[in-house]
Write a protein that holds these residues in place. Structure first.
Motif, PDB file in Angstrom:
ATOM      1  N   ARG A 252      35.403  59.154  24.958  1.00  0.00           N
ATOM      2  CA  ARG A 252      34.559  59.765  23.465  1.00  0.00           C
ATOM      3  C   ARG A 252      35.645  59.668  22.464  1.00  0.00           C
ATOM      4  O   ARG A 252      35.656  60.820  21.674  1.00  0.00           O
ATOM      5  N   VAL A 253      36.036  58.575  22.216  1.00  0.00           N
ATOM      6  CA  VAL A 253      37.013  58.351  20.961  1.00  0.00           C
ATOM      7  C   VAL A 253      35.940  57.408  20.107  1.00  0.00           C
ATOM      8  O   VAL A 253      35.293  56.701  20.493  1.00  0.00           O
ATOM      9  N   PRO A 254      35.830  57.660  18.954  1.00  0.00           N
ATOM     10  CA  PRO A 254      34.855  56.934  18.144  1.00  0.00           C
ATOM     11  C   PRO A 254      35.272  55.496  17.999  1.00  0.00           C
ATOM     12  O   PRO A 254      36.443  54.954  17.753  1.00  0.00           O
ATOM     13  N   VAL A 255      34.376  54.645  17.842  1.00  0.00           N
ATOM     14  CA  VAL A 255      34.380  53.165  17.676  1.00  0.00           C
ATOM     15  C   VAL A 255      34.020  53.006  16.418  1.00  0.00           C
ATOM     16  O   VAL A 255      32.520  53.261  16.222  1.00  0.00           O
ATOM     17  N   VAL A 256      34.847  52.300  15.610  1.00  0.00           N
ATOM     18  CA  VAL A 256      34.134  51.979  14.295  1.00  0.00           C
ATOM     19  C   VAL A 256      34.281  50.585  14.143  1.00  0.00           C
ATOM     20  O   VAL A 256      35.127  49.899  14.311  1.00  0.00           O
ATOM     21  N   TRP A 257      33.020  49.868  13.588  1.00  0.00           N
ATOM     22  CA  TRP A 257      32.881  48.492  13.633  1.00  0.00           C
ATOM     23  C   TRP A 257      33.007  48.268  12.056  1.00  0.00           C
ATOM     24  O   TRP A 257      32.298  48.802  11.348  1.00  0.00           O
ATOM     25  N   ILE A 258      33.753  47.243  11.645  1.00  0.00           N
ATOM     26  CA  ILE A 258      33.867  46.779  10.373  1.00  0.00           C
ATOM     27  C   ILE A 258      33.247  45.391  10.295  1.00  0.00           C
ATOM     28  O   ILE A 258      33.540  44.619  11.152  1.00  0.00           O
ATOM     29  N   GLN A 259      32.602  45.187   9.402  1.00  0.00           N
ATOM     30  CA  GLN A 259      31.776  43.866   9.216  1.00  0.00           C
ATOM     31  C   GLN A 259      31.966  43.272   7.836  1.00  0.00           C
ATOM     32  O   GLN A 259      31.291  43.763   6.791  1.00  0.00           O
ATOM     33  N   GLN A 260      32.449  42.334   7.419  1.00  0.00           N
ATOM     34  CA  GLN A 260      32.668  41.415   6.277  1.00  0.00           C
ATOM     35  C   GLN A 260      31.255  40.912   5.892  1.00  0.00           C
ATOM     36  O   GLN A 260      30.667  40.404   6.672  1.00  0.00           O
ATOM     37  N   GLY A 261      31.285  40.777   4.797  1.00  0.00           N
ATOM     38  CA  GLY A 261      30.046  40.252   3.986  1.00  0.00           C
ATOM     39  C   GLY A 261      30.213  39.523   2.824  1.00  0.00           C
ATOM     40  O   GLY A 261      30.922  40.451   1.928  1.00  0.00           O
ATOM     41  N   ASP A 262      30.125  38.404   2.794  1.00  0.00           N
ATOM     42  CA  ASP A 262      30.109  37.437   1.323  1.00  0.00           C
ATOM     43  C   ASP A 262      29.242  36.141   1.299  1.00  0.00           C
ATOM     44  O   ASP A 262      28.585  36.248   2.097  1.00  0.00           O
ATOM     45  N   GLU A 263      29.880  35.398   0.286  1.00  0.00           N
ATOM     46  CA  GLU A 263      28.861  34.251   0.219  1.00  0.00           C
ATOM     47  C   GLU A 263      29.120  33.272   1.297  1.00  0.00           C
ATOM     48  O   GLU A 263      28.160  32.429   1.557  1.00  0.00           O
TER      49      GLU A 263
ATOM     50  N   LEU B 102      29.846  34.662   4.597  1.00  0.00           N
ATOM     51  CA  LEU B 102      29.534  35.432   5.860  1.00  0.00           C
ATOM     52  C   LEU B 102      28.123  36.212   4.969  1.00  0.00           C
ATOM     53  O   LEU B 102      28.442  37.468   4.862  1.00  0.00           O
ATOM     54  N   VAL B 103      27.045  35.619   4.987  1.00  0.00           N
ATOM     55  CA  VAL B 103      25.728  36.284   4.392  1.00  0.00           C
ATOM     56  C   VAL B 103      25.328  36.865   5.283  1.00  0.00           C
ATOM     57  O   VAL B 103      25.001  36.896   6.466  1.00  0.00           O
ATOM     58  N   PRO B 104      25.258  38.333   4.695  1.00  0.00           N
ATOM     59  CA  PRO B 104      24.595  39.554   5.447  1.00  0.00           C
ATOM     60  C   PRO B 104      23.316  39.072   6.207  1.00  0.00           C
ATOM     61  O   PRO B 104      22.349  38.508   5.374  1.00  0.00           O
ATOM     62  N   GLY B 105      22.900  39.471   7.430  1.00  0.00           N
ATOM     63  CA  GLY B 105      21.915  39.244   8.081  1.00  0.00           C
ATOM     64  C   GLY B 105      21.874  37.851   8.730  1.00  0.00           C
ATOM     65  O   GLY B 105      20.950  37.632   9.671  1.00  0.00           O
ATOM     66  N   SER B 106      22.755  36.749   8.454  1.00  0.00           N
ATOM     67  CA  SER B 106      22.853  35.513   9.001  1.00  0.00           C
ATOM     68  C   SER B 106      23.501  35.561  10.517  1.00  0.00           C
ATOM     69  O   SER B 106      24.226  36.682  10.817  1.00  0.00           O
ATOM     70  N   GLU B 107      23.329  34.750  11.245  1.00  0.00           N
ATOM     71  CA  GLU B 107      23.933  34.686  12.721  1.00  0.00           C
ATOM     72  C   GLU B 107      25.199  34.638  12.511  1.00  0.00           C
ATOM     73  O   GLU B 107      25.942  35.225  13.366  1.00  0.00           O
TER      74      GLU B 107
END
Length: 188
Positions: free
Chosen positions: A46-57, A59-64
């Protein structure tokens, strides 16, 4: 102990383990497996898992290529923090997420060792967090053609330097996946 008041909790941070980020990363499968083991352990404890996700030109958000690798799937309710800078705290909701969970100690995994992992480690530490690096759960791609040392040396150097990090009122350290204690104090 952390310099943050009333923040006794720990969170596991999974930094930028995205398809295009780790596609050609050093020891990719082993690192992802270690992170997966830590995620499952955190969930059990029960330790929080926090996901970090880079988005830029690139690493286009929503792309594979932007998506988190298929071996690691955030569960409903687990925070996903979107960022555009190497330091996961800069212009993001990470501090708010951690404060809401009473977190003063972070366990850091992910990619890339020489960019976002290091920046996030330092970002957490200077903001008052106790900060542990999981030495066999971070990776990078080889940048030696641009003059960087081989990736194995980059990882080893980062592990070494974080082992000796210190500041008043905070602790830091580097441990292997098998030695991570998600609920106890950092190794002294």
């Amino acid at each position: 102990m952390t310099t943050l008041q009333d923040r006794p909790g720990t969170a596991l941070l999974v930094v930028d383990v995205q398809n295009d980020v780790v596609r050609e990363a050093h020891a990719r499968d082993a690192v992802v497996a270690n992170i997966a083991a830590l995620v499952e352990r955190a969930r059990r404890e029960r330790v929080p898992v926090v996901w970090i996700q880079q988005g830029d030109e690139e690493l286009v958000p929503g792309s594979e290529g932007w998506r988190i690798v298929p071996e690691l799937t955030p569960r409903d309710g687990e925070p996903v923090v979107h960022k555009t800078h190497c330091d996961s705290f800069e212009e993001t909701t990470l501090e708010t997420v951690l404060a809401a969970h009473g977190v003063g100690r972070v366990v850091v995994t992910g990619a890339e060792t020489d960019a976002c992992v290091r920046s996030t480690l330092h970002g957490a530490f200077v903001r008052g967090y106790d900060t542990i690096l999981v030495g066999d759960a971070h990776t990078a791609v080889d940048k030696s053609r641009w003059g960087a040392p081989p990736v194995e040396q980059v990882i080893a150097h980062t592990n070494l330097t974080w082992t000796w990090q210190s500041a008043p009122g905070r602790t830091a350290g580097t441990v292997g996946t098998a030695d991570v204690d998600l609920t106890g104090p950092l190794p002294g």
